[in-house]
Scaffold this active site. Structure first.
Site, PDB file in Angstrom:
ATOM      1  CB  THR A 174       4.689  11.313  -3.989  1.00 53.24           C
ATOM      2  OG1 THR A 174       4.214  10.180  -4.683  1.00 53.24           O
ATOM      3  CG2 THR A 174       4.650  11.088  -2.495  1.00 53.24           C
TER       4      THR A 174
ATOM      5  NE  ARG B 168       4.249   0.178  -5.818  1.00 56.33           N
ATOM      6  CZ  ARG B 168       4.590   1.436  -5.578  1.00 56.33           C
ATOM      7  NH1 ARG B 168       3.675   2.340  -5.325  1.00 56.33           N
ATOM      8  NH2 ARG B 168       5.853   1.803  -5.584  1.00 56.33           N
ATOM      9  CB  VAL B 169       1.406  -0.578  -0.416  1.00 55.58           C
ATOM     10  CG1 VAL B 169       1.789   0.538   0.543  1.00 55.58           C
ATOM     11  CG2 VAL B 169      -0.098  -0.860  -0.328  1.00 55.58           C
TER      12      VAL B 169
ATOM     13  CG  ASP C  34       8.239   5.527  -0.925  1.00 55.79           C
ATOM     14  OD1 ASP C  34       7.506   5.382  -1.919  1.00 55.79           O
ATOM     15  OD2 ASP C  34       8.809   6.605  -0.661  1.00 55.79           O
TER      16      ASP C  34
ATOM     17  N   GLY D  31       9.469   9.162  -5.512  1.00 50.19           N
ATOM     18  CA  GLY D  31      10.123   8.350  -6.538  1.00 50.19           C
ATOM     19  C   GLY D  31       9.740   6.891  -6.406  1.00 50.19           C
TER      20      GLY D  31
HETATM   21  C1  SD4 Z   1       5.365   5.215  -4.662  1.00 48.60           C
HETATM   22  N1  SD4 Z   1       6.871   6.921  -3.905  1.00 48.60           N
HETATM   23  O1  SD4 Z   1       4.217   4.796  -4.592  1.00 48.60           O
HETATM   24  C2  SD4 Z   1       5.601   6.697  -4.546  1.00 48.60           C
HETATM   25  C3  SD4 Z   1       5.451   7.321  -5.892  1.00 48.60           C
HETATM   26  C4  SD4 Z   1       6.135   8.635  -6.075  1.00 48.60           C
HETATM   27  O2  SD4 Z   1       7.048  10.188  -7.411  1.00 48.60           O
HETATM   28  O3  SD4 Z   1       6.629   9.238  -5.175  1.00 48.60           O
HETATM   29  N2  SD4 Z   1       6.294   9.110  -7.264  1.00 48.60           N
HETATM   30  O4  SD4 Z   1       6.318   4.467  -4.868  1.00 48.60           O
END
Ligand code: SD4
Length: 325
Positions: free
Chosen positions: A187, A215-216, A218, A239
């Site tokens: 991300t 699903r969504v 952050d 994350g």
């Molecule tokens: C999420 N934060 O959809 C994102 C995924 C992500 O490193 O950042 N992965 O939860």
């Protein structure tokens, strides 16, 4: 009493008592890359994304506003088929649909977001269009796709052959568990400080691989995946989004900076808030990247492996962040 005065006083008084103690002893050297007086532009991106960061930096040098530069920079990774966590080529959900999330926030506090959008590659630009061309802040799913097509975006198949093959392989076991992420890209959260001394940011992602349909995380949630306050600073997250949302991580970091914490201390406290809720060592990754109006930088993660890319003075550099584990 004005809210600002109250916060200035409270940071010296009782609010300090409410702050959880630091769990870790490692404090990286403070890095200050500009003073308010110079307005030298800089870019900070989560993970190792030199090209996207460079493109944003070059746009800033030419006088682009921070948000325009950030949207321009992340567009490179959104179109990069080899990046399986952002844009086209992103990993699909468990039903094989690639659905993207993004948000933007500018120095005026205006923001826009799109959630669970299918068939549109450049969702950061689309989030900016939501901000600028609609009376709304968030548009989700089919509505966001419809809006994109009305705005002239191309409908594309975002599932590449290799992402499809990886998904098919995953389906053999279908064992869903968020992975600790130690990849060198993921991300993208990007913070841009422009030549006018203004801060803006973007966050764009395909979300967790093999998530439930709809699903969504952050990343498109203002305050969780991204928050900017041009008086104070900005923060972005990457994350496991569920953990970031529960603590409204990016907003928390900006508010901690408002109370006088450095970006590094604020990122560490936000990570510690997450860890405090766990029984033992978490098996997920969360990482934060933040900057304040002095140009100080903070980065911290639950596990090792998180790095950030910086553009400053026509150069990009990648730096490993410290972590709890
Ligand atoms: C999420 N934060 O959809 C994102 C995924 C992500 O490193 O950042 N992965 O939860």
């Amino acid at each position: 009493m004005k809210r600002r005065d109250f916060l200035d006083q409270s940071s010296m008084g009782f609010a300090g008592l409410l702050v959880a103690p630091n769990l870790t002893a490692v404090f990286p050297k403070k890095e200050i890359i500009k003073s308010l007086a110079t307005s030298t532009p800089y870019v900070l991106s989560t993970w190792n994304v030199p090209q996207a960061t460079l493109l944003a930096g070059e746009a800033l040098e030419k006088g682009s506003q921070g948000l325009d530069a950030a949207v321009h920079g992340v567009a490179f990774e959104e179109a990069n088929l080899l990046n399986t966590t952002v844009g086209k080529g992103g990993a699909p959900d468990r039903d094989g649909n690639v659905s993207l999330d993004a948000c933007v926030m500018n120095h005026k506090g205006d923001c826009g977001a799109v959630l669970a959008v299918e068939n549109i590659t450049h969702v950061a630009a689309l989030a900016k269009d939501v901000m600028e061309k609609t009376p709304h802040v968030i548009i989700a799913g089919a509505g966001a796709r419809k809006f994109a097509l009305e705005q002239g975006y191309k409908a594309e198949n975002l599932l590449t052959e290799s992402s499809k093959a990886a998904w098919k392989k995953w389906l053999e076991k279908g064992n869903y568990k968020p992975e600790i992420n130690v990849e060198n890209h993921d991300t993208i959260g990007m913070l841009c400080s422009d030549v006018y001394g203004n801060l803006s940011g973007v966050c764009t992602t395909s979300g967790l691989a093999y998530k439930m349909m709809g699903r969504v995380g952050d990343s498109p949630i203002i305050g969780s995946g991204l928050y900017i306050d041009n008086e104070v600073g900005g923060a972005v997250a990457t994350g496991l989004g569920e953990e970031v949302i529960k603590t409204v991580g990016s907003f928390l970091i900006v508010e901690l900076m408002r109370q006088g914490k450095t970006p590094q201390d604020a990122c560490e406290e936000a990570i510690e808030r997450i860890i405090e809720k766990q029984k033992g060592k978490p098996d997920f990754q969360v990482a934060y990247l933040a900057t304040n109006k002095k140009g100080e930088i903070g980065a911290y993660s639950v596990h090792r492996g998180f790095s950030y890319t910086k553009y400053f003075n026509k150069k990009t550099t990648n730096t490993q962040s410290n972590s709890v584990y």
